[in-house]
Design an enzyme around this catalytic site. Structure first.
Site, mmCIF file in Angstrom:
data_model
loop_
_atom_site.group_PDB
_atom_site.id
_atom_site.type_symbol
_atom_site.label_atom_id
_atom_site.label_comp_id
_atom_site.label_asym_id
_atom_site.label_seq_id
_atom_site.Cartn_x
_atom_site.Cartn_y
_atom_site.Cartn_z
ATOM 1 N N SER A 115 8.929 -71.155 -20.566
ATOM 2 C CA SER A 115 10.363 -71.591 -21.521
ATOM 3 C C SER A 115 9.999 -71.028 -22.987
ATOM 4 O O SER A 115 9.854 -69.756 -23.220
ATOM 5 C CB SER A 115 10.342 -73.036 -21.365
ATOM 6 O OG SER A 115 11.616 -73.202 -21.961
ATOM 7 N N HIS A 116 10.222 -72.123 -24.008
ATOM 8 C CA HIS A 116 9.899 -71.657 -25.325
ATOM 9 C C HIS A 116 8.791 -71.590 -25.754
ATOM 10 O O HIS A 116 8.682 -71.507 -27.159
ATOM 11 C CB HIS A 116 10.974 -72.653 -26.090
ATOM 12 C CG HIS A 116 10.327 -73.950 -25.602
ATOM 13 N ND1 HIS A 116 10.709 -74.666 -24.478
ATOM 14 C CD2 HIS A 116 9.684 -74.847 -26.456
ATOM 15 C CE1 HIS A 116 10.355 -75.998 -24.511
ATOM 16 N NE2 HIS A 116 9.597 -75.900 -25.466
ATOM 17 N N ASP A 279 16.135 -69.124 -25.786
ATOM 18 C CA ASP A 279 14.710 -69.508 -25.751
ATOM 19 C C ASP A 279 14.220 -68.161 -24.841
ATOM 20 O O ASP A 279 14.990 -67.416 -24.408
ATOM 21 C CB ASP A 279 14.310 -70.596 -25.619
ATOM 22 C CG ASP A 279 14.440 -70.853 -23.834
ATOM 23 O OD1 ASP A 279 15.583 -70.408 -23.291
ATOM 24 O OD2 ASP A 279 13.887 -71.812 -23.419
ATOM 25 N N ASP A 281 13.083 -68.203 -21.704
ATOM 26 C CA ASP A 281 13.989 -68.044 -20.279
ATOM 27 C C ASP A 281 15.270 -68.137 -20.163
ATOM 28 O O ASP A 281 16.042 -68.251 -19.009
ATOM 29 C CB ASP A 281 13.180 -69.037 -19.189
ATOM 30 C CG ASP A 281 13.289 -70.391 -19.722
ATOM 31 O OD1 ASP A 281 13.613 -70.918 -20.892
ATOM 32 O OD2 ASP A 281 13.311 -71.393 -18.784
ATOM 33 N N ASP A 283 17.592 -70.704 -21.118
ATOM 34 C CA ASP A 283 18.119 -72.130 -20.811
ATOM 35 C C ASP A 283 18.641 -72.605 -22.106
ATOM 36 O O ASP A 283 19.273 -73.741 -22.119
ATOM 37 C CB ASP A 283 17.529 -72.919 -19.900
ATOM 38 C CG ASP A 283 16.100 -73.130 -20.321
ATOM 39 O OD1 ASP A 283 15.510 -72.817 -21.350
ATOM 40 O OD2 ASP A 283 15.235 -74.118 -19.546
ATOM 41 N N ARG A 284 17.745 -72.327 -23.216
ATOM 42 C CA ARG A 284 18.139 -73.213 -24.608
ATOM 43 C C ARG A 284 18.991 -72.285 -25.379
ATOM 44 O O ARG A 284 19.213 -71.076 -25.144
ATOM 45 C CB ARG A 284 16.844 -73.629 -25.535
ATOM 46 C CG ARG A 284 15.905 -74.371 -24.874
ATOM 47 C CD ARG A 284 15.132 -74.754 -25.825
ATOM 48 N NE ARG A 284 14.102 -75.830 -24.985
ATOM 49 C CZ ARG A 284 13.189 -76.710 -25.671
ATOM 50 N NH1 ARG A 284 13.197 -76.571 -26.831
ATOM 51 N NH2 ARG A 284 12.574 -77.623 -24.976
ATOM 52 N N LYS A 378 20.205 -76.096 -17.764
ATOM 53 C CA LYS A 378 20.863 -75.814 -19.001
ATOM 54 C C LYS A 378 21.087 -74.145 -18.942
ATOM 55 O O LYS A 378 20.310 -73.431 -18.438
ATOM 56 C CB LYS A 378 20.129 -76.459 -20.060
ATOM 57 C CG LYS A 378 18.801 -75.961 -20.126
ATOM 58 C CD LYS A 378 18.029 -76.943 -21.402
ATOM 59 C CE LYS A 378 16.397 -76.418 -21.455
ATOM 60 N NZ LYS A 378 15.530 -77.672 -21.311
#
Ligand code: G1P
Ligand code: ZN
Length: 545
Positions: A115-116, A279, A281, A283-284, A378
């Site tokens: 992710s982030h 981010d 991947d 999603d943010r 998200k």
């Protein structure tokens, strides 16, 4: 014939239970012999009927992405998975994976991402499992995978030679068909069904300067496809738009600390009308206007209040949900719209049942995550397009949209303070101290108000009745101010302590304070109560949002 090799392992060694975000570890750990393979074997064993099923495999492009995909293909062939779908170059954002699982009726998807978290050989790597509704695997499944990983003594793999993942194609290995597809097309198409691209592009070309920061991660190709190829904006509207293995040294977490270069362009230099970042991947999201930052909790409330301006939601929405630490700004909008508002624990997986049952259409978390029933994750670019659509329709600035919202509904001043990578024993001590104090806090004075409630949040899922306990310590005051204390479940170094502060101001009060000023009495009293600066030996949190 493809030959299946059985590889024996000395001892089972998944040293950590996979959580909401799958298994997240240092890149080096993932490169240890058999580490990735064992986890994938355990994942595949958790599925039934693989020989009749489709599986999606992609990742955010970080160091190790392609190599991991090649290995997973080899393990899938050994397990006779009917069809494996891989995007070109192995690049697939988390929301695009969720969409593809649903579109292809796949049994699930394996997302290679931390992710982030930073990438590269000295960064982090991760494996996330999504199930057939497109959402993150629920705890019943991750627990099963963990258990089976502890019992494994071998895994199956076929030594097939992986084709060039930079070219489209269909291949056959034993009983498995491998398709290398366009990972952008289906996602962009989905966005076109929700938003009016022509209207957004007209608005952006005429009077609204725009910059999107992909932070050298997975959203670069998606943003170029949508904003440059489809909307006809200039190439410069996407910065850091090439996916790099180490994200070019950036920490792809779109907040004011790690995307400070973007924040500087919007908040100090005031060079653009609108800026946004996603981010690792995808999603943010972080939304910025000229001279202003949109708190993600406010973003969720504003998104909910403006559904009538967005083609995909014009028919209305059934309800909304927010994670417990997210501010109650959206609750006020839901009350006004007479729709239900659910309060769930932290983590996107808790929205899955509510979305599947159509009890909610929109949901979000304070941690820069907003989304809707279009997928089961998200979705960063969705949020960016949503904001642009509302602004294009209202023809106003980000700041005007926020001010008008607060003038109508009041403002929930909100801030999250993170103390990252502190020693675990210190984090446990602070958390443990507050847990012990909770029952005596009720009725006492705090930051000039009375403590109405002090507890450890627990959630009962209205669909499957499962109970999730210990979801965060809450202190709620009689003016509905809230202080929440949680330990992060996604860090990879030491422990991360998160403090959340919220205080509501009516439209008649001062709505243009700096949140740190508006929340100061709460922030100071928490530090006095828990001795955080002294115990962590940190004068300030690592990240303030
Ligand atoms: C963090 C966020 C949470 C989000 C999760 C996965 O988890 O706070 O809202 O769902 O990342 O993106 P935490 O580290 O707080 O456990
Ligand atoms: Zn992410």
């Amino acid at each position: 014939m493809t030959q299946v090799n059985i590889i024996n392992i000395d001892s089972p060694f998944l040293d950590q239970k996979p959580g909401t975000s799958g298994l997240r570890k240092s890149t080096l750990q993932f490169q240890e012999e058999h580490y990735l393979e064992i986890f994938i074997e355990a994942i595949l064993q958790s599925f039934q009927y693989l020989e009749r099923s489709t599986l999606i495999i992609g990742g955010d492009g970080r160091y190790g992405n392609l190599e991991a995909i090649e290995k997973i293909i080899q393990i899938c062939v050994a397990h006779k998975v009917k069809k494996v779908i891989v995007p070109k170059d192995g690049l697939l954002s988390t929301p695009a994976t969720s969409n593809l699982i649903r579109k292809e009726n796949a049994i699930g998807g394996i997302i290679l991402s931390a992710s982030h978290n930073p990438g590269g050989i000295h960064g982090d790597f991760g494996v996330k499992l999504n199930v057939s509704n497109g959402g993150p695997a629920p705890e019943t499944i991750t627990n099963k995978i963990y258990k089976s990983s502890q019992l494994l003594t071998s895994y199956k793999i076929c030594n097939v030679h992986s084709p060039d993942l930079s070219k489209y194609g269909t291949y056959s290995f034993g009983d498995t068909i491998l398709e290398i597809i366009d990972g952008l097309k289906d996602y962009s198409f989905l966005m076109e069904t929700i938003f009016d691209f022509d209207q957004i592009s007209d608005f952006l070309k005429k009077d609204f300067s725009f910059i999107f920061d992909a932070m050298n991660a997975v959203t670069g190709p998606y943003a170029k496809n949508i904003f440059v190829e489809k909307m006809g904006l200039s190439n410069d509207s996407v910065m850091n738009g090439i996916s790099l293995k180490d994200f070019g040294g950036l920490h792809p977490d779109p907040n004011l600390t790690y995307a400070s270069h973007l924040a500087d362009l919007l908040l100090n230099k005031k060079s653009y009308s609108f800026g946004a970042a996603c981010d690792g991947d995808g999603d943010r999201n972080m939304i910025l206007g000229r001279g202003c930052f949109v708190n993600p909790s406010d973003s969720l409330a504003i998104i909910t209040a403006n559904t009538s301006f967005v083609p995909g939601y014009k028919e209305g929405i059934t309800g909304v949900a927010r994670s417990m630490p997210t501010s109650s700004a959206v609750d006020i909008v839901a009350r006004e719209l007479s729709i239900p508002c659910f309060e769930t624990p932290t983590g996107w997986k808790f929205f899955g049942n509510l979305l599947d049952a159509n009890l909610i259409s929109i949901c979000g978390e304070e941690s820069f995550g907003t989304g809707s029933n279009h997928v089961r994750e998200k979705d960063g670019l969705w949020a960016v397009l949503y904001w642009l659509q509302v602004l294009a329709e209202k023809k106003c600035s980000v700041n005007d949209l926020m001010q008008n919202h607060w003038n109508q509904f009041g403002r929930n001043y909100y801030s999250r303070h993170d103390y990252e990578a502190i020693p675990s024993n210190i984090a446990d001590q602070i958390f443990g101290n507050l847990t012990c104090m909770l029952k005596n806090l009720k009725g006492s004075k705090f930051a000039g108000s009375l403590v109405k409630e002090a507890d450890n949040f627990s959630y009962s899922d209205p669909i499957d009745n499962s109970i999730s306990e210990n979801q965060g310590l809450r202190i709620i005051l009689d003016d509905n101010s809230r202080i929440i204390v949680r330990l992060s479940g996604t860090g990879t170094k030491g422990a991360t302590l998160r403090l959340y502060f919220e205080k509501f101001f009516t439209p008649k009060q001062n709505l243009s304070l700096n949140p740190q000023v508006a929340l100061k009495p709460l922030i100071d009293d928490v530090d006095n109560l828990l001795n955080i600066s002294k115990l962590t030996k940190m004068e300030n949190p690592t990240v303030i949002t």
